[in-house]
Motif scaffolding. Structure first.
Motif, PDB file in Angstrom:
ATOM      1  N   ASN A  51     -28.184  38.783  -5.596  1.00 12.06           N
ATOM      2  CA  ASN A  51     -27.430  37.538  -5.409  1.00 12.06           C
ATOM      3  C   ASN A  51     -26.157  37.738  -4.605  1.00 12.06           C
ATOM      4  O   ASN A  51     -25.500  36.762  -4.235  1.00 12.06           O
ATOM      5  N   LEU A  52     -25.796  38.996  -4.334  1.00 10.03           N
ATOM      6  CA  LEU A  52     -24.574  39.268  -3.587  1.00 10.03           C
ATOM      7  C   LEU A  52     -24.815  39.448  -2.093  1.00 10.03           C
ATOM      8  O   LEU A  52     -23.858  39.546  -1.322  1.00 10.03           O
ATOM      9  N   ILE A  53     -26.086  39.490  -1.684  1.00  6.77           N
ATOM     10  CA  ILE A  53     -26.389  39.801  -0.285  1.00  6.77           C
ATOM     11  C   ILE A  53     -25.776  38.779   0.672  1.00  6.77           C
ATOM     12  O   ILE A  53     -24.995  39.133   1.568  1.00  6.77           O
ATOM     13  N   LEU A  54     -26.118  37.504   0.503  1.00  2.69           N
ATOM     14  CA  LEU A  54     -25.597  36.471   1.397  1.00  2.69           C
ATOM     15  C   LEU A  54     -24.080  36.302   1.256  1.00  2.69           C
ATOM     16  O   LEU A  54     -23.374  36.247   2.269  1.00  2.69           O
ATOM     17  N   PRO A  55     -23.542  36.227   0.023  1.00  2.00           N
ATOM     18  CA  PRO A  55     -22.080  36.131  -0.113  1.00  2.00           C
ATOM     19  C   PRO A  55     -21.338  37.303   0.530  1.00  2.00           C
ATOM     20  O   PRO A  55     -20.252  37.116   1.088  1.00  2.00           O
ATOM     21  N   THR A  56     -21.916  38.506   0.460  1.00  2.00           N
ATOM     22  CA  THR A  56     -21.271  39.672   1.063  1.00  2.00           C
ATOM     23  C   THR A  56     -21.272  39.566   2.582  1.00  2.00           C
ATOM     24  O   THR A  56     -20.273  39.902   3.240  1.00  2.00           O
ATOM     25  N   LEU A  57     -22.362  39.073   3.149  1.00  2.00           N
ATOM     26  CA  LEU A  57     -22.438  38.867   4.597  1.00  2.00           C
ATOM     27  C   LEU A  57     -21.372  37.861   5.042  1.00  2.00           C
ATOM     28  O   LEU A  57     -20.673  38.079   6.045  1.00  2.00           O
ATOM     29  N   ILE A  58     -21.227  36.789   4.282  1.00  2.00           N
ATOM     30  CA  ILE A  58     -20.212  35.787   4.590  1.00  2.00           C
ATOM     31  C   ILE A  58     -18.815  36.390   4.463  1.00  2.00           C
ATOM     32  O   ILE A  58     -17.936  36.127   5.290  1.00  2.00           O
ATOM     33  N   LEU A  59     -18.615  37.204   3.432  1.00  2.00           N
ATOM     34  CA  LEU A  59     -17.320  37.847   3.229  1.00  2.00           C
ATOM     35  C   LEU A  59     -16.945  38.731   4.425  1.00  2.00           C
ATOM     36  O   LEU A  59     -15.802  38.704   4.895  1.00  2.00           O
ATOM     37  N   ILE A  60     -17.905  39.490   4.924  1.00  2.00           N
ATOM     38  CA  ILE A  60     -17.656  40.367   6.077  1.00  2.00           C
ATOM     39  C   ILE A  60     -17.251  39.544   7.294  1.00  2.00           C
ATOM     40  O   ILE A  60     -16.305  39.897   8.016  1.00  2.00           O
ATOM     41  N   ILE A  61     -17.945  38.425   7.521  1.00  2.00           N
ATOM     42  CA  ILE A  61     -17.615  37.550   8.656  1.00  2.00           C
ATOM     43  C   ILE A  61     -16.207  36.993   8.505  1.00  2.00           C
ATOM     44  O   ILE A  61     -15.439  36.928   9.476  1.00  2.00           O
ATOM     45  N   ILE A  62     -15.837  36.608   7.275  1.00  2.00           N
ATOM     46  CA  ILE A  62     -14.497  36.057   7.021  1.00  2.00           C
ATOM     47  C   ILE A  62     -13.426  37.103   7.309  1.00  2.00           C
ATOM     48  O   ILE A  62     -12.410  36.806   7.955  1.00  2.00           O
ATOM     49  N   ILE A  63     -13.642  38.319   6.847  1.00  2.00           N
ATOM     50  CA  ILE A  63     -12.650  39.377   7.038  1.00  2.00           C
ATOM     51  C   ILE A  63     -12.490  39.716   8.518  1.00  2.00           C
ATOM     52  O   ILE A  63     -11.369  39.859   9.026  1.00  2.00           O
ATOM     53  N   ILE A  64     -13.610  39.790   9.218  1.00  2.00           N
ATOM     54  CA  ILE A  64     -13.559  40.120  10.647  1.00  2.00           C
ATOM     55  C   ILE A  64     -12.883  38.998  11.444  1.00  2.00           C
ATOM     56  O   ILE A  64     -12.081  39.248  12.350  1.00  2.00           O
ATOM     57  N   GLY A  65     -13.210  37.760  11.112  1.00  2.00           N
ATOM     58  CA  GLY A  65     -12.686  36.623  11.890  1.00  2.00           C
ATOM     59  C   GLY A  65     -11.555  35.889  11.218  1.00  2.00           C
ATOM     60  O   GLY A  65     -11.315  34.709  11.529  1.00  2.00           O
ATOM     61  N   TYR A  66     -10.824  36.558  10.320  1.00  2.00           N
ATOM     62  CA  TYR A  66      -9.796  35.891   9.502  1.00  2.00           C
ATOM     63  C   TYR A  66      -8.774  35.112  10.339  1.00  2.00           C
ATOM     64  O   TYR A  66      -8.514  33.931  10.088  1.00  2.00           O
ATOM     65  N   LYS A  67      -8.198  35.771  11.335  1.00  2.00           N
ATOM     66  CA  LYS A  67      -7.155  35.125  12.141  1.00  2.00           C
ATOM     67  C   LYS A  67      -7.706  33.923  12.905  1.00  2.00           C
ATOM     68  O   LYS A  67      -7.023  32.896  13.036  1.00  2.00           O
ATOM     69  N   ARG A  68      -8.929  34.030  13.389  1.00  2.00           N
ATOM     70  CA  ARG A  68      -9.537  32.908  14.113  1.00  2.00           C
ATOM     71  C   ARG A  68      -9.850  31.756  13.172  1.00  2.00           C
ATOM     72  O   ARG A  68      -9.777  30.589  13.567  1.00  2.00           O
ATOM     73  N   ILE A 120      -3.668  35.721   0.392  1.00  2.00           N
ATOM     74  CA  ILE A 120      -4.358  36.938  -0.017  1.00  2.00           C
ATOM     75  C   ILE A 120      -4.766  37.705   1.233  1.00  2.00           C
ATOM     76  O   ILE A 120      -5.577  37.224   2.025  1.00  2.00           O
ATOM     77  N   ASN A 121      -4.177  38.858   1.421  1.00  2.00           N
ATOM     78  CA  ASN A 121      -4.514  39.693   2.577  1.00  2.00           C
ATOM     79  C   ASN A 121      -5.965  40.157   2.454  1.00  2.00           C
ATOM     80  O   ASN A 121      -6.339  40.759   1.435  1.00  2.00           O
ATOM     81  N   PRO A 122      -6.814  39.874   3.461  1.00  2.00           N
ATOM     82  CA  PRO A 122      -8.233  40.228   3.361  1.00  2.00           C
ATOM     83  C   PRO A 122      -8.480  41.729   3.198  1.00  2.00           C
ATOM     84  O   PRO A 122      -9.447  42.131   2.538  1.00  2.00           O
ATOM     85  N   LEU A 123      -7.613  42.562   3.782  1.00  2.00           N
ATOM     86  CA  LEU A 123      -7.772  44.002   3.645  1.00  2.00           C
ATOM     87  C   LEU A 123      -7.458  44.459   2.226  1.00  2.00           C
ATOM     88  O   LEU A 123      -8.154  45.312   1.658  1.00  2.00           O
ATOM     89  N   VAL A 124      -6.413  43.862   1.640  1.00  2.00           N
ATOM     90  CA  VAL A 124      -6.069  44.167   0.258  1.00  2.00           C
ATOM     91  C   VAL A 124      -7.185  43.715  -0.667  1.00  2.00           C
ATOM     92  O   VAL A 124      -7.562  44.426  -1.616  1.00  2.00           O
ATOM     93  N   PHE A 125      -7.727  42.533  -0.395  1.00  2.00           N
ATOM     94  CA  PHE A 125      -8.831  42.026  -1.204  1.00  2.00           C
ATOM     95  C   PHE A 125     -10.028  42.968  -1.125  1.00  2.00           C
ATOM     96  O   PHE A 125     -10.673  43.256  -2.140  1.00  2.00           O
ATOM     97  N   SER A 126     -10.345  43.469   0.072  1.00  2.00           N
ATOM     98  CA  SER A 126     -11.458  44.403   0.253  1.00  2.00           C
ATOM     99  C   SER A 126     -11.258  45.652  -0.587  1.00  2.00           C
ATOM    100  O   SER A 126     -12.203  46.160  -1.210  1.00  2.00           O
ATOM    101  N   PHE A 127     -10.028  46.129  -0.633  1.00  2.00           N
ATOM    102  CA  PHE A 127      -9.717  47.310  -1.445  1.00  2.00           C
ATOM    103  C   PHE A 127      -9.913  47.011  -2.929  1.00  2.00           C
ATOM    104  O   PHE A 127     -10.484  47.825  -3.673  1.00  2.00           O
ATOM    105  N   LEU A 128      -9.440  45.833  -3.376  1.00  2.00           N
ATOM    106  CA  LEU A 128      -9.571  45.460  -4.782  1.00  2.00           C
ATOM    107  C   LEU A 128     -11.034  45.326  -5.188  1.00  2.00           C
ATOM    108  O   LEU A 128     -11.433  45.759  -6.275  1.00  2.00           O
TER     109      LEU A 128
END
Length: 328
Positions: free
Chosen positions: A218-235, A165-173
């Protein structure tokens, strides 16, 4: 390694005692006690609890064991399965156990007893998906079905292990989903999906469409984690090749969370994918340079301990006031 095993055992012992000897703690515990005490006189019905769970209750009661003993046995089973999963998946077990407690997954097991049993089986079996032993994994899902019928959604895990799942595509969805979540389109899609499920699942339809959603808080912490995942996906992928699969699980978790802001039942469905937190969070710590690790570790401990204490104090999980019963 021996020291780590000692730590794991001690923490396992503590959390199992806290969970197993609780007395009327957890929002659904009283209901489960009534089911247990009346199980010998209860005939199975598809509209009641699952047949496997009912006969598990009957078995314990026929042996003359109390409901407290039943709670202790399920606490041992659930917590053991999670730790077994940490080991089988070759995670940093101490770190994963810390997140098991502080993300609230552990405290959720106080309430969703049937689902918690099923989820623990799924988590302890994730290594089978990585090893491509899909028949064994599917068999365990089938067994878990007799404890909680919603476990069939866990079969999606096999698909998530096979795709990227491409993280950029997921962000758009996800952005698009936020836009249309309050439209009639979502309602129609959910109603349409029930046309392809067995009739027994139709009981969920009214619950889905009538329940209110969870708060955006309830989305605050999960959203923060999601942003970190998208930014650091390749790593993330470089740290552990399995993270590609684990991130897919997290994406599914976040997707269910978004829908749960309107339909509460999806919050329960998301629990099958919430386990991705235990797989992803230890890798997030590894994203930072070694010299920063002490600071990062302290910061993470402060954030997550504050997070779980705040939720408990605010009444989440129904674990306060906490009472014990050592009479087995």
């Amino acid at each position: 390694m021996k020291f780590q095993n000692v730590i794991l055992f001690l923490v396992f012992l503590i959390i199992t005692i806290v969970e197993g000897f609780r007395y009327q703690v957890g929002t659904d515990t009283r209901m489960y006690e009534v089911i247990y005490n009346n199980s010998l006189n209860t005939q199975y019905s598809s509209t009641f609890v699952e047949i496997g769970y009912l006969y598990l209750n009957k078995s314990f009661l026929m042996m003359g064991l109390s409901f407290q003993m039943f709670l202790l046995a399920t606490a041992v089973f659930i917590n053991y399965n999670f730790i077994k999963g940490f080991v089988k998946l070759k995670l940093d077990s101490v770190s994963a156990l810390f997140f098991y407690i502080t993300t609230g997954i552990y405290f959720s097991t106080f309430n969703t007893l049937r689902q918690a049993i099923a989820i623990s089986i799924i988590f302890s079996s994730l290594y089978l998906v990585i090893e491509k032993k899909y028949i064994k994994f599917t068999s365990l899902v089938f067994v878990s079905f007799f404890v909680h019928r919603s476990v069939f959604v866990a079969l999606i895990i096999i698909l998530l292990s096979r795709i990227t799942i491409n993280p950029l595509v997921f962000s758009f969805l996800i952005t698009s989903l936020f836009v249309i979540i309050n439209s009639s389109i979502i309602d129609e899609l959910i109603l349409w999906s029930f046309n392809y499920l067995p009739i027994k699942y139709s009981m969920y339809m009214d619950e889905i469409l009538e329940d209110g959603g969870v708060k955006l808080f309830n989305l605050i912490l999960p959203t923060l984690i999601l942003i970190i995942i998208i930014i650091g996906y390749k790593r993330f992928i470089k740290i552990n090749e399995n993270n590609k699969f684990f991130i897919n699980l997290y994406f599914m978790y976040y997707f269910c969370l978004i829908i749960s802001t309107k339909f509460l039942l999806f919050y329960r469905i998301s629990s099958y994918f919430e386990i991705s937190l235990l797989l992803i969070l230890p890798s997030i710590v590894q994203l930072f340079k070694i010299k920063d690790r002490v600071i990062i570790d302290v910061l993470i401990v402060v954030i997550f301990v504050t997070y779980i204490l705040g939720k408990i104090i605010l009444g989440h999980y129904g674990v306060l006031p906490y009472n014990v019963n050592f009479n087995l």
